[in-house]
Design a protein around this motif. Structure first.
Motif, short mmCIF file in Angstrom:
data_model
loop_
_atom_site.label_atom_id
_atom_site.label_comp_id
_atom_site.label_asym_id
_atom_site.label_seq_id
_atom_site.Cartn_x
_atom_site.Cartn_y
_atom_site.Cartn_z
N LEU A 358 0.82 -1.21 0.00
CA LEU A 358 0.00 0.00 0.00
C LEU A 358 0.86 1.26 0.00
O LEU A 358 0.47 2.28 -0.59
N ARG A 359 2.02 1.22 0.63
CA ARG A 359 2.87 2.42 0.71
C ARG A 359 3.38 2.86 -0.67
O ARG A 359 3.84 3.98 -0.83
N VAL A 365 -4.69 4.84 -1.33
CA VAL A 365 -5.06 4.73 0.09
C VAL A 365 -6.33 5.53 0.37
O VAL A 365 -7.18 5.12 1.19
N TRP A 400 1.66 2.33 6.44
CA TRP A 400 0.79 1.16 6.41
C TRP A 400 1.57 -0.15 6.28
O TRP A 400 1.45 -0.85 5.28
N ASN A 403 -0.54 -2.94 5.38
CA ASN A 403 -1.15 -2.83 4.06
C ASN A 403 -2.66 -2.63 4.12
O ASN A 403 -3.16 -2.01 5.05
N VAL A 404 -3.38 -3.15 3.12
CA VAL A 404 -4.82 -2.86 2.99
C VAL A 404 -5.59 -3.39 4.19
O VAL A 404 -6.54 -2.76 4.66
N LEU A 407 -5.33 -0.91 6.94
CA LEU A 407 -6.16 0.27 6.63
C LEU A 407 -7.63 -0.02 6.90
O LEU A 407 -8.33 0.81 7.50
#
Length: 504
Positions: A358-359, A365, A400, A403-404, A407
């Motif tokens: 994700l970064r 995001v 993050w 990751n997802v 989030l």
């Protein structure tokens, strides 16, 4: 205001001139917003009982990630069913899906709202929504003029969809009848990395190759597997999931290949394994790197010859299974270390895919945050959930590491915190609601690629203590009422509070 022939001609030329451009949908909506002088506008694609934003102007960027299900948004359902211009009264009781989603106006409601359904023949393909902060903002436009705008937009939109379909099969013209049931997996993201991944998924889905899906924990590897299966010729047949990391060694072979009655103590009947269950379909082996070397050898045989043997059975069974495998390990390093068979690695990685962290996905995001906000809003029965501009900034600056998945959990917890802080069904997520969970309030320095990861157990327990304290405060320290507010059994709440030290 009335549109002259020259104005309409200019609109038509502007709409058509941009349809081959990369930002064709954005050019289309920007043109319309300028011509119609509205505070916010959106171009929505209709698909399987929901509207999906393709382009917005004047709305918060997270709207692009939201998915507006018709049953959750009565205004959009009215537009989908109308077949003509829909004007909503300024005092309409129907909630507006964009209330609080105009930047800088998070506390204001939209007052003027028009919906234009877009058709290709008899098929609903999308909608154009026009919103204003002044109640009589669109009174100067006649219905006939708006119908002309809708017809011009629908033609340009349908052409743009067809062009996009040729370039990217993930954007499809909605030629199916309206109000069908959703049956596909969508991957949210417009970043370069995600766009490339979607194209690679399209390419490999149409084949029958085995696929190795790599990526960090929480990036969405299972969604990739689902997308491959749904885009394949096997989509009408099962997609069977097996988490190799959760398999005890004693039952792993039986889970994969099945067993016959009496094969071992406790085998009281014949049982099919995952390979048999996935016959003519797809088998997704998650965390493939956790399989023992002995099972890797047996899995390799299936991939080579297409037959399996149930535990305790001498006979072979033919199976037709496509194998998708996922791992967060570097299997090349595992091969060099002797922990993974080189021949199996090469069999699985005929077409490797890597899901970006994700970064590295930039503005994705924000789209994902909007998607999760809408999901949680519907689940909790809230009127709206908006992200403040400072919350937007914080989401973009945090790295993050989870990751997802991190989030998603962060957004859900932030909504619970915000509602506990200020009860009601209108939620605006501020930066501190997210920062309380470990995301730093200060931006990550440019020299840092990853933010420090907090201890997960301690962070979780701190969060639980905070939420319990807030629930007790809001409910006059009534444990039963607090349990109802937290949607937890009161006995479980007492036990959890004791373990966390909230209750002696």
């Amino acid at each position: 205001m009335s549109f002259s022939v020259n104005v309409l001609a200019k609109i038509a030329i502007e709409l058509q001139s941009g349809i081959g451009h990369q930002d064709r949908f954005q050019r289309l909506i920007t043109t319309l917003r300028q011509v119609l002088d509205c505070d916010a506008s959106a171009l929505l694609r209709y698909e399987t009982r929901q509207f999906i934003p393709l382009a917005i102007d004047g709305l918060a960027s997270d709207v692009l990630g939201r998915r507006f299900a018709l049953e959750a948004h009565p205004r959009l359902e009215a537009i989908a069913r109308a077949g003509d211009v829909v004007r909503f009264p300024a005092d309409s009781d129907l909630p507006d899906p964009y209330d609080g989603l105009i930047p800088g106006q998070e506390t204001l409601k939209v007052h003027a709202c028009i919906g234009l359904p877009l058709f290709a023949g008899q098929n609903l393909i999308g909608a154009l929504t026009l919103d204003g902060l002044v109640p009589d903002q669109f009174d100067t436009f006649s219905d006939e003029e708006l119908r002309l705008i809708a017809a011009l937009t629908a033609g340009a939109f349908n052409n743009a969809l067809l062009i996009a379909q040729l370039e990217n099969q993930n954007i499809l013209p909605a030629a199916a009848p309206a109000f069908e049931k959703a049956a596909h997996t969508e991957m949210i993201g417009l970043s370069v990395g995600m766009t490339q991944l979607k194209k690679e998924i399209e390419i490999v889905a149409a084949s029958d190759l085995n696929v190795l899906i790599g990526g960090e924990t929480g990036t969405g590897k299972e969604l990739v597997a689902q997308a491959i299966h749904q885009g394949s010729a096997r989509s009408a047949n099962p997609l069977i999931y097996l988490n190799c990391a959760a398999l005890p060694e004693s039952v792993a072979e039986s889970e994969l290949f099945g067993h016959v009655k009496g094969a071992f103590t406790g085998a009281i009947s014949h049982r099919s394994g995952k390979f048999e269950m996935a016959d003519k379909g797809t088998l997704f082996l998650d965390e493939i790197g956790e399989l023992s070397l002995a099972l890797q050898a047996k899995l390799l045989r299936v991939l080579q010859y297409g037959d399996i043997q149930r535990v305790g059975d001498d006979r072979s069974l033919r199976v037709d299974v496509r194998v998708l495998a996922a791992t967060n390990r570097d299997l090349r390093e595992e091969v060099l270390a002797g922990r993974f068979r080189a021949d199996l690695y090469h069999r699985l990685s005929v077409f490797p895919l890597l899901v970006p962290p994700l970064r590295e996905r930039g503005e994705d995001v924000i789209l994902l945050a909007g998607y999760f906000c809408e999901q949680c809003r519907v689940r909790l029965g809230l009127t709206r959930v908006a992200l403040s501009q400072r919350a937007h900034a914080l989401l973009l600056t945090y790295a993050w590491p989870g990751n997802v998945r991190e989030l998603e959990h962060a957004i859900h917890r932030a909504i619970i915190l915000a509602r506990a802080e200020r009860p009601g069904d209108n939620i605006v997520l501020e930066a501190h609601h997210i920062a309380q969970q470990g995301a730093p309030e200060r931006p990550v320095q440019e020299s840092q690629s990853v933010a420090p990861t907090p201890n997960l157990r301690h962070a979780t327990e701190d969060f639980q203590r905070t939420v319990i304290h807030q629930a007790l405060t809001q409910n006059g320290h009534n444990w039963a009422a607090s349990a109802r507010a937290l949607d937890i059994d009161v006995a479980n709440l007492h036990r959890l509070a004791k373990r966390l030290g909230v209750k002696p």
